[in-house]
Design a protein around this motif. Structure first.
Motif, PDB file in Angstrom:
ATOM      1  N   PRO A  32       0.838  -1.175   0.089  1.00  0.00           N
ATOM      2  CA  PRO A  32      -0.097   0.177   0.052  1.00  0.00           C
ATOM      3  C   PRO A  32       0.808   1.443  -0.024  1.00  0.00           C
ATOM      4  N   LEU A  33       0.241   2.255  -0.667  1.00  0.00           N
ATOM      5  CA  LEU A  33       1.087   3.595  -0.688  1.00  0.00           C
ATOM      6  C   LEU A  33       0.655   4.508   0.438  1.00  0.00           C
ATOM      7  N   THR A  34      -0.214   4.044   1.353  1.00  0.00           N
ATOM      8  CA  THR A  34      -0.774   4.819   2.381  1.00  0.00           C
ATOM      9  C   THR A  34      -0.123   4.701   3.847  1.00  0.00           C
ATOM     10  N   THR A  35       0.937   3.924   3.715  1.00  0.00           N
ATOM     11  CA  THR A  35       1.773   3.647   5.214  1.00  0.00           C
ATOM     12  C   THR A  35       2.523   4.866   5.424  1.00  0.00           C
ATOM     13  N   PRO A  36       2.876   5.067   6.634  1.00  0.00           N
ATOM     14  CA  PRO A  36       3.648   6.183   7.123  1.00  0.00           C
ATOM     15  C   PRO A  36       5.026   6.041   6.072  1.00  0.00           C
ATOM     16  N   GLU A  37       5.707   5.065   5.931  1.00  0.00           N
ATOM     17  CA  GLU A  37       7.025   4.732   5.174  1.00  0.00           C
ATOM     18  C   GLU A  37       6.732   5.108   3.870  1.00  0.00           C
ATOM     19  N   ALA A  38       5.528   4.810   3.085  1.00  0.00           N
ATOM     20  CA  ALA A  38       5.142   5.303   2.047  1.00  0.00           C
ATOM     21  C   ALA A  38       5.173   6.640   1.748  1.00  0.00           C
TER      22      ALA A  38
END
Length: 323
Positions: A32-38
């Protein structure tokens, strides 16, 4: 882009070229592109190189990428990923669909050759003995119907015209004018006429609401006995049940790299028929061929940062005609 996909598309030397192009070590996102890392990576991203597994670039994701200027897709269709928000933001979009096209063309031409020689029907009757020489068929002087003058359809047409087989080529495509058809070296006809006169019908049209079931039961009935349907486009363009009936009766053969549904249920009749070859969506770049997509994407990044025209540049208005 998933890590496994990225490692296949971007070999170490390609990743080094990519790093030199952007003067940074490219960062790899997976999942997912919604994680804090992303979100942390997207905050500084100006060029996003994507693959088959990239989630849709929604307004929420784009809000996390305020500096994003270009999306370079190291795969084929951008439809599952590029949303209206991407176009609205003015983000430049490029696709490596051209690099993915040639393997599909090669697959299609192989299928056309097998179809013209009656390979499936001959193999199905192998136990009964070899067919007599006078009863065999060949590829010369066949009428091939091409449904859709897409980038793949046009390359298939060009290859058929360049061969010594002397094929008659019929084309149906609502976007092609008679003058353009003449330049392509094909006869422009409506779909019923194409089906009625083609011993081989190969499909290269995009998946759209209006193309669903394009090869309907009525169209399939028009194809002459012994005809062959080749589909390397999208399964939804063919009425699966109607095709299964025609093939089950032995009237038609089929080479299907795509199906509807995809994959077919394990007990589906099309998987049991000896005059039907179903392959698991392998016509596009596979294995060693995937490097072509990486090469294309790296080249696009290099062209973008140098201000050169992009080979795979797409516009919003292009989408209705794309796979």
């Amino acid at each position: 882009m998933g890590v496994e996909v990225a490692n296949r598309v971007f070999a170490p030397d390609l990743r080094e070229r990519l790093a030199r192009s952007v003067e940074l070590a490219p960062l790899l996102l997976s999942g997912p592109l919604t994680t804090p890392e992303a979100r942390a990576v997207l905050a500084d991203t100006e060029i996003l190189v994507t693959g088959w597994e990239c989630p849709p670039l929604t307004p929420e994701i784009l809000a996390c990428a305020p500096r994003l200027r270009a999306v370079v897709h190291a795969a084929g269709s951008v439809k599952p990923m590029v949303t209206d928000a991407v176009w609205d933001r003015g983000v430049v979009v490029s696709s490596a669909a051209d690099a993915n096209a040639d393997p599909v063309v090669a697959f299609t031409l192989a299928a056309i050759t097998f179809a013209a020689k009656g390979a499936l029907s001959t193999a199905a009757g192998y136990a009964a003995g070899w067919p007599p020489f006078t009863g065999r068929t060949g590829a010369d002087a066949r009428t091939v119907g091409v449904v859709g003058a897409s980038r793949i359809g046009r390359r298939v047409i060009a290859a058929l015209r360049a061969s010594d087989a002397g094929c008659r080529i019929l084309l149906t495509d609502p976007y092609v004018a008679p003058a353009e058809a003449a330049a392509l070296g094909v006869e422009l006809v409506e779909l019923p006429e194409l089906c009625e006169h083609s011993s081989i019908v190969t499909i290269h049209a995009p998946q759209l609401p209006e193309t669903r079931g394009l090869l309907s039961a009525d169209m399939l009935k028009l194809i002459p006995d012994g005809g062959v349907v080749i589909n390397t486009a999208r399964g939804s363009l063919v009425d699966t049940d109607a095709l299964a009936r025609e093939c089950g009766e032995g009237r038609l053969d089929a080479f299907l790299d795509v199906t509807d549904p995809e994959p077919l249920p394990p007990d589906h009749v099309l998987l049991r028929l000896r005059n039907v070859l179903v392959t698991p969506h392998i016509a596009g770049a596979q294995g060693s061929e995937v490097r072509r997509l990486g090469e294309y994407a790296v080249g696009e990044v290099e062209r973008y940062v140098s201000g050169a025209p992009l080979r795979g540049h797409l516009l919003r208005e292009d989408l209705p005609r794309l796979a």
